[in-house]
Design an enzyme around this catalytic site. Structure first.
Site, PDB file in Angstrom:
ATOM      1  N   GLY A 294      16.251 -72.935-168.601  1.00  0.00           N
ATOM      2  CA  GLY A 294      17.252 -73.047-169.660  1.00  0.00           C
ATOM      3  C   GLY A 294      17.243 -71.860-170.604  1.00  0.00           C
ATOM      4  O   GLY A 294      18.273 -71.249-170.883  1.00  0.00           O
ATOM      5  N   ALA A 295      16.059 -71.505-171.087  1.00  0.00           N
ATOM      6  CA  ALA A 295      15.941 -70.405-172.041  1.00  0.00           C
ATOM      7  C   ALA A 295      14.469 -70.083-172.240  1.00  0.00           C
ATOM      8  O   ALA A 295      13.606 -70.809-171.754  1.00  0.00           O
ATOM      9  CB  ALA A 295      16.565 -70.799-173.379  1.00  0.00           C
TER      10      ALA A 295
ATOM     11  N   GLU B 289      11.459 -68.499-175.092  1.00  0.00           N
ATOM     12  CA  GLU B 289      11.159 -68.310-176.515  1.00  0.00           C
ATOM     13  C   GLU B 289      10.483 -66.991-176.858  1.00  0.00           C
ATOM     14  O   GLU B 289       9.767 -66.917-177.870  1.00  0.00           O
ATOM     15  CB  GLU B 289      10.262 -69.465-176.986  1.00  0.00           C
ATOM     16  CG  GLU B 289       8.819 -69.452-176.428  1.00  0.00           C
ATOM     17  CD  GLU B 289       8.586 -70.330-175.208  1.00  0.00           C
ATOM     18  OE1 GLU B 289       9.569 -70.612-174.485  1.00  0.00           O
ATOM     19  OE2 GLU B 289       7.436 -70.723-174.949  1.00  0.00           O
TER      20      GLU B 289
ATOM     21  N   HIS C 277      15.076 -75.932-179.651  1.00  0.00           N
ATOM     22  CA  HIS C 277      13.808 -75.908-178.893  1.00  0.00           C
ATOM     23  C   HIS C 277      13.174 -74.514-178.931  1.00  0.00           C
ATOM     24  O   HIS C 277      12.000 -74.370-179.273  1.00  0.00           O
ATOM     25  CB  HIS C 277      14.091 -76.351-177.454  1.00  0.00           C
ATOM     26  CG  HIS C 277      12.879 -76.388-176.587  1.00  0.00           C
ATOM     27  ND1 HIS C 277      12.171 -77.543-176.349  1.00  0.00           N
ATOM     28  CD2 HIS C 277      12.240 -75.416-175.888  1.00  0.00           C
ATOM     29  CE1 HIS C 277      11.142 -77.279-175.557  1.00  0.00           C
ATOM     30  NE2 HIS C 277      11.169 -75.989-175.255  1.00  0.00           N
ATOM     31  N   GLU C 278      13.946 -73.501-178.573  1.00  0.00           N
ATOM     32  CA  GLU C 278      13.376 -72.147-178.524  1.00  0.00           C
ATOM     33  C   GLU C 278      12.981 -71.682-179.928  1.00  0.00           C
ATOM     34  O   GLU C 278      11.962 -71.029-180.111  1.00  0.00           O
ATOM     35  CB  GLU C 278      14.347 -71.155-177.879  1.00  0.00           C
ATOM     36  CG  GLU C 278      14.852 -71.544-176.490  1.00  0.00           C
ATOM     37  CD  GLU C 278      13.784 -71.985-175.517  1.00  0.00           C
ATOM     38  OE1 GLU C 278      12.640 -71.492-175.598  1.00  0.00           O
ATOM     39  OE2 GLU C 278      14.072 -72.851-174.668  1.00  0.00           O
TER      40      GLU C 278
ATOM     41  N   GLU D 205       4.928 -77.445-174.975  1.00  0.00           N
ATOM     42  CA  GLU D 205       6.195 -77.997-174.495  1.00  0.00           C
ATOM     43  C   GLU D 205       6.430 -79.442-174.937  1.00  0.00           C
ATOM     44  O   GLU D 205       7.519 -79.789-175.391  1.00  0.00           O
ATOM     45  CB  GLU D 205       6.301 -77.859-172.971  1.00  0.00           C
ATOM     46  CG  GLU D 205       6.332 -76.414-172.475  1.00  0.00           C
ATOM     47  CD  GLU D 205       7.423 -75.558-173.121  1.00  0.00           C
ATOM     48  OE1 GLU D 205       8.343 -76.116-173.749  1.00  0.00           O
ATOM     49  OE2 GLU D 205       7.347 -74.318-172.997  1.00  0.00           O
TER      50      GLU D 205
HETATM   51  N1  0A1 Z   1       9.154 -71.905-172.129  1.00  0.00           N
HETATM   52  C1  0A1 Z   1      10.524 -72.101-171.785  1.00  0.00           C
HETATM   53  C2  0A1 Z   1      10.785 -72.471-170.393  1.00  0.00           C
HETATM   54  C3  0A1 Z   1      10.623 -71.450-169.335  1.00  0.00           C
HETATM   55  C4  0A1 Z   1       9.568 -71.549-168.473  1.00  0.00           C
HETATM   56  C5  0A1 Z   1       9.448 -70.705-167.405  1.00  0.00           C
HETATM   57  C6  0A1 Z   1      10.429 -69.773-167.214  1.00  0.00           C
HETATM   58  O1  0A1 Z   1      10.373 -68.963-166.115  1.00  0.00           O
HETATM   59  C7  0A1 Z   1       9.538 -69.322-165.110  1.00  0.00           C
HETATM   60  C8  0A1 Z   1      11.488 -69.649-168.071  1.00  0.00           C
HETATM   61  C9  0A1 Z   1      11.575 -70.497-169.146  1.00  0.00           C
HETATM   62  C10 0A1 Z   1      11.037 -73.276-172.576  1.00  0.00           C
HETATM   63  O2  0A1 Z   1      10.341 -74.284-172.674  1.00  0.00           O
HETATM   64  O3  0A1 Z   1      12.133 -73.218-173.059  1.00  0.00           O
HETATM   65 ZN    ZN Z   2       9.742 -74.981-174.285  1.00  0.00          ZN
END
Ligand code: 0A1
Ligand code: ZN
Length: 880
Positions: free
Chosen positions: A269-270, A272, A305-306, A328
C-alpha cells in the site's frame, strides 16, 4: 524445484550486530540501466556484541562491485569475498572505527521485483523494507543497525528534474552534460529499511502544517502532472493525521519537511520512509468522479498509517523482523482509532472486525497460521500478514481495553520516552505499559506467541429466586502448525445485560453496580456471577468485539432479532443481524444439500423490515445492518466448504428479502438518491452507501424495472461511488446491456489506471456464468500487464480471492489458471507471486475432489525451476 535449499531464520538465534555503522554518505549517479552507487560508511565494532570473529559480513544482492577500500586503502582480492547474498571482509579493523568505501553498479530497469531501486513508469524510486537496501549497496541490512544518512543524487536534469531523499535538503547545483545534483541529510539515525530516494518528472502539491509547538512544516505531495487535481484529499488527510497524533498521543512531527510520492508500481500500500513516504497511487489519488467513498476512506487510513509510523516505527523501531507487529500492530491500531474519530467509530469498528473475521481468521485456521510475533521465517516479506497487522492491532486494542484509555496513554508515553532512538521488541512495549500502570500482564503476553483463534463458549444459569445470573465461559484454541497444545489466554470480555423489554439494565458484579463490565477470562473455564436482577436478562457478550475470538453462544432466531432491535452496543447489534442471517443461510444450505425446497423464516424478513424502517439515523450504519455476511465469512464456518451451496443460499436470502420488501428498498432508494457530483462528507457518504445497498438488493429482482434503475444510475452518475455501484449491479445480474455498459465505462476511463483496475475487478468477481472465460480474455486485454502489481491484484487476485464460486469451479480450471500465473509471476515479482498462492493455501477446507486438484497445483508450483524463496515458503508450507 529451488536451486538451493532455502535457510530458515529463527527468533531464538538473535544476536546483536557485531559491527555498527554510525554514518553513511551515499552518492548516486542515477541511470535507468547503470546506476552507480558510492557508499562511504563509518564502521565500528559493537561494544554490546560478544562475538569474537574479525570478519565483517555485509548483505548485498544483485550488485556489481566496482571498488572497495578501508580508510582509503583499496582491498586486495584475497582480503574479501563476494557471494550471491553477501560480501565478507575477512579481517576488519577491530581496535578503532574505520571508513569503508564501496562503489557498485545496479540496473533499476531490470528490477521487476520492485525491491531496491527500480523504475516505475518514468520515475526512479526505492523500496527498502524489509531487505531491499541490500539491492542498492552492501550493508548491515538489519533494523537494529541505525545510521545517519547523507545522500547526494546526480541525474539528467531533463529526465529527472526532481531528486528526493530523506530528511532536509542541504544543497543542489548544476553539472555539465545537462546533469544536476541535490543533496539531503537526515538528522535522525535510522535503519536502512527506512531509506528512500525518488527521481522523476514530478509535479508538487504543497501545503503547510503548524505543529502544537508552533513549528511550521512543509507538506509536499509529488505526483505525475496529470494527477495534481487528485491530491486534495490526501493532503487534508495528512493534516488531520498530524493534528490527531498531537491530540491523541501528544506526538509532534520532527522534521521541517514531510514528502509523499505516489508511484504506479508498488508491491504494497505505502511505505513510511523517514520524511519521504512512497505510496501506491491507489492510496493517494482521489477525485469524486474517479474514486469511491471507500477509496476516500482507505486513503485517509493509509495516509494516517504511514504518518503515525513516524513515531511507532521510525523514532522507535524494531530490533529484528520477528518484532514486526511492534510497529505494524500498534500503527494499525492507531490508524483505526484515527479513522474512527474522523468518521464513525461504530462503522469503522464493524468494518475492521468484518475484515479480520473473514480474512485473518482463515489465515489463523490454515497451514500458514503463525503467532503475532513469528518464531521462524524463510522469507520475511511473507510475514507482512493479516496476523501481524490486523490481529496485532487487536492485541494492542485489548491492552487499551485492559488498561483503559488513560492508562494506555500513560504506557505509550513511557514507551516513546524510554525507547526513543532505539530498536526494540514487543516485550519492551508490554513492559512499558506494565511499568507505567503498575500492573502485571504476564499471561497476556501469550497473545504474542500463540497462534490460532481461540473459541469461547458460554453457559448461562439463571436463578430466578435470587435474581442472579451465572455465566460459565470456557476457552480453547485449536492446534496450529508447530503448536499442538495451547495455553489459556487472558481474554477481555465486555458484557452488558438487557431487560426483557430491550432496555439496558444495571447489575451487581464483584460487589459493585455496573451497566457494563469487562470480564477477565484467564482460565480454561471460569464462572462469573451477576446479581440484583429484576428478571432473566438477555446477555450481550463480547461487546465491541473486545477480543479476537470466536464466540459460540447458541441463540434462537427470535433472540437474535431482539438484539438486532435493542442492543445498545452498536457492534453487538450489527453482530446479532449477522448471526441471524448466518443461521438462516445455514438452514437453507441444509435444505439445498438435502434437495428440499427453500424457504426463508418470516422472522428474518421481519427483522430486516424493521431495520429498513429505522436504524437510528446513521445511514452508513443502517447500510451495514442490511448487508448480508460475505460468502467467505460463511464458508469459514463450514467443516467442508460447499461454495455452490453457500452462494445459492445467500443469493436466495438476498432475492427473497428484495421480493418481500421491494417497496421499502425502493422507498429508501428514492429518499436518498441524489444526482450529485460527490463529496466526502459523512452525510453524503451515508446516503450513497444506504442507497447503493438498496440498489444491490433490488437488482436481484431481475425485472425490467430493476434493470432500468441500475442503468439509469450508471448512465447519469457524476461520482464514482454511484457509477461503480450501478455497474456492479449490472455485472452481477442478467442485465441485457451489460456488455455495452462495460464498454462505455472502459472508453470513459481508459486514461485513469486506478479506474481501469476497478473495471477489471468487477468482471473478475462477477458471479454470472462465463466469468472464467472472461477472465482469460481479460488476461489478453491490451491494458493488462503482469508487471503492474495493481493490475495483477485487480484481475488475478480478485478472481482467486474474491470469486469463490468461479475460482473453485469443480473442474479445477480456476486452480490451474492461478498456478500458471504464480509460476509466471515468480520470475517477475516473487512478492506478488507469493501473495497469489494464498488462493490455494486453504485446500484442506474443500471436498476431496477439489482438495486433490488444488494440491496438485501446489505441487506443480513447488516443482518449478528457479522458484523464489517467497513462493517456495508459502507453497511448501501450504502442502505440509
Ligand atoms: N511498512 C509498510 C508496508 C510495506 C512493507 C513491505 C514493503 O515492501 C516489501 C512495502 C511496504 C506499511 O506498513 O505501510
Ligand atoms: Zn505499517
Amino acid at each position: 524445484m529451488r536451486d538451493a535449499s532455502p535457510q530458515t531464520v529463527y527468533l531464538k538465534d538473535y544476536t546483536p550486530p557485531e559491527y555498527l555503522i554510525d554514518q553513511i554518505e551515499l552518492h548516486f549517479e542515477l541511470d535507468e540501466q547503470r546506476t552507480r552507487v558510492q557508499a562511504r560508511m563509518n564502521v565500528r565494532r559493537n561494544p554490546h556484541s560478544s562475538a569474537d570473529s574479525v570478519a565483517l559480513k555485509l548483505w548485498g544482492e544483485e550488485l556489481q562491485l566496482l571498488s572497495i577500500a578501508i580508510d582509503g586503502r583499496p582491498l586486495q582480492e584475497n582480503e574479501f569475498v563476494v557471494g550471491d547474498e553477501a560480501l565478507i571482509v575477512h579481517e576488519a579493523p577491530q581496535d578503532r572505527p574505520f571508513e569503508l568505501l564501496i562503489e557498485n553498479l545496479i540496473d533499476p530497469q531490470a528490477n521487476t521485483a520492485l525491491e531496491g531501486l527500480y523504475l516505475s513508469s518514468s520515475m526512479l524510486c526505492t523500496q527498502c523494507e524489509a531487505q531491499g537496501f541490500r539491492k542498492i549497496t552492501w550493508f548491515l541490512d538489519r533494523p537494529d543497525v541505525m545510521s545517519r544518512f547523507k545522500t547526494t543524487l546526480v541525474a539528467d536534469k531533463a529526465k529527472y528534474p526532481v531528486l528526493l531523499s530523506n530528511g532536509n535538503k542541504t544543497g543542489s547545483g548544476e553539472l555539465e552534460n545537462n546533469r544536476h545534483w541535490v543533496s539531503w541529510e537526515d538528522p535522525f539515525a535510522k535503519p536502512c529499511y527506512l531509506f528512500a530516494l525518488v527521481a522523476g518528472q514530478l509535479a508538487c502539491v504543497a501545503d503547510q502544517f503548524v505543529t502544537m509547538n508552533g513549528r511550521r512544516i512543509d507538506l509536499q505531495i509529488f505526483v505525475e502532472q496529470h494527477n495534481v487535481d487528485k491530491c486534495g484529499h490526501a493532503m487534508q488527510s495528512l493534516k488531520n493525521a498530524m493534528r490527531w497524533d498531537e491530540q491523541s498521543y501528544g506526538l509532534e512531527y520532527d522534521l521541517d519537511l514531510y514528502m509523499i510520492v505516489a508511484v504506479d508500481h508498488f508491491n504494497m500500500g505505502a511505505m513510511e520512509n523517514k520524511g519521504l513516504n512512497v505510496f501506491n497511487t491507489k492510496f493517494v489519488l482521489a477525485r469524486p468522479d474517479t474514486a469511491t467513498d471507500s477509496d476516500y476512506e482507505h486513503i485517509e487510513g493509509v495516509i494516517g498509517h504511514e504518518y503515525f509510523h513516524n513515531w511507532s516505527g521510525n523514532r522507535v523501531t524494531c530490533r529484528d523482523w520477528f518484532q514486526l507487529s511492534l510497529k505494524e500492530g500498534f500503527t494499525v491500531f492507531r490508524d483505526q482509532q484515527f479513522s474512527g474519530d474522523m468518521t464513525s467509530p461504530a462503522v469503522k469498528r464493524i468494518e475492521d472486525v468484518n475484515a479480520l473475521r473473514t480474512r485473518q481468521f482463515a489465515e489463523d485456521a490454515g497451514p500458514l497460521a503463525h503467532p503475532v510475533r513469528p518464531e521462524a521465517y524463510i522469507e520475511i516479506n511473507n510475514f507482512y500478514t493479516l496476523t501481524v497487522y490486523e490481529k496485532g492491532a487487536e492485541v494492542v486494542r485489548m491492552l487499551h481495553t485492559l488498561l483503559g484509555a488513560a492508562g494506555f496513554r500513560k504506557g505509550c508515553d513511557l514507551y516513546f520516552q524510554r525507547h526513543d532512538g532505539q530498536a526494540v521488541t514487543c516485550e519492551d512495549f508490554v513492559k512499558a505499559l506494565e511499568d507505567a500502570n503498575g500492573v502485571e500482564l504476564g499471561q497476556f503476553r501469550r497473545w504474542y506467541s500463540q497462534a490460532g483463534t481461540p473459541v469461547v463458549t458460554v453457559e448461562q444459569d439463571y436463578d430466578a429466586a435470587n435474581g442472579r445470573l451465572q455465566l460459565t465461559l470456557r476457552q480453547s484454541c485449536p492446534p496450529t502448525p508447530n503448536q499442538p497444545v495451547k495455553q489459556p489466554l487472558h481474554i477481555p470480555v465486555k458484557l452488558g445485560l438487557l431487560n426483557a423489554d430491550g432496555s439496558p439494565t444495571t447489575f451487581e458484579f464483584a460487589g459493585e453496580r455496573h451497566s457494563e463490565v469487562t470480564l477477565d477470562l484467564t482460565a480454561a473455564e471460569q464462572s462469573f456471577s451477576f446479581g440484583n436482577l429484576a428478571g432473566k436478562p438477555v446477555v450481550s457478550l463480547l461487546r465491541g468485539f473486545s477480543a479476537p475470538v470466536t464466540l459460540q453462544m447458541p441463540r434462537s432466531l427470535d433472540e437474535l432479532a431482539f438484539l438486532l432491535s435493542h442492543d445498545s452496543d452498536t457492534f453487538n447489534r450489527w453482530e446479532a443481524g449477522q448471526q441471524l442471517a448466518t443461521q438462516a443461510i445455514f438452514q437453507l444450505i441444509d435444505s439445498i444439500e438435502l434437495d428440499r425446497p427453500l424457504q426463508l423464516e418470516p422472522v428474518v424478513v421481519d427483522a430486516y423490515r424493521r431495520v429498513l424502517a429505522d436504524a437510528g439515523g446513521d445511514l452508513s450504519y443502517q447500510a451495514l445492518l442490511l448487508a448480508l455476511p460475505e460468502e467467505s465469512y460463511l464458508s469459514g464456518q463450514m467443516p467442508v466448504i460447499d461454495v455452490e451451496a453457500v452462494h445459492q443460499a445467500r443469493e436466495f436470502v438476498k432475492k427473497t428479502l428484495a421480493e418481500n420488501l421491494t417497496e421499502q428498498f425502493l422507498e429508501l432508494y428514492r429518499q436518498y438518491h441524489r444526482d450529485e457530483s460527490g463529496c466526502f462528507d459523512a452525510g453524503a457518504v451515508g446516503r450513497r452507501r444506504l442507497k447503493n445497498t438498496c440498489l444491490s438488493y433490488l437488482s436481484k429482482l431481475e425485472t425490467p424495472d430493476s434493470h432500468r434503475l441500475a442503468e439509469q444510475q450508471f448512465r447519469a452518475a457524476r461520482n464514482m461511488t454511484d457509477q461503480i455501484a450501478a455497474l456492479a449491479a449490472i455485472v452481477n445480474s442478467h442485465h441485457p446491456d451489460q456488455a455495452d455498459c462495460l464498454d462505455s465505462f472502459y472508453r470513459q476511463w481508459q486514461q485513469e489506471a486506478l479506474v481501469i483496475d476497478k473495471w477489471f475487478t468487477l468482471q473478475a468477481t462477477s458471479s454470472m456464468p462465463n466469468t472464467f472465460a472472461k477472465v482469460q480474455n481479460l488476461m489478453r486485454h491490451p491494458a493488462f500487464d503482469m508487471k503492474t502489481p495493481n493490475r495483477v491484484r485487480a484481475l488475478v487476485g480478485a478472481f482467486s480471492q474474491s470469486n469463490p464460486l468461479h475460482f473453485h469451479a469443480a473442474n479445477g480450471e480456476g486452480y490451474r489458471f492461478l498456478a500458471d500465473r504464480v509460476i509466471e509471476l515468480n520470475a517477475l515479482n516473487p512478492q506478488i507471486a507469493s501473495r497469489m498462492v494464498s488462493g490455494l493455501a486453504q485446500w484442506r477446507r474443500y471436498d476431496a475432489n477439489r482438495q486433490s486438484l488444488m494440491k496438485q497445483e501446489l505441487q506443480r508450483i513447488v516443482a518449478t525451476d528457479h522458484l523464489s524463496k517467497d513462493v517456495y515458503e508459502i507453497a511448501s508450507k501450504s502442502l505440509a
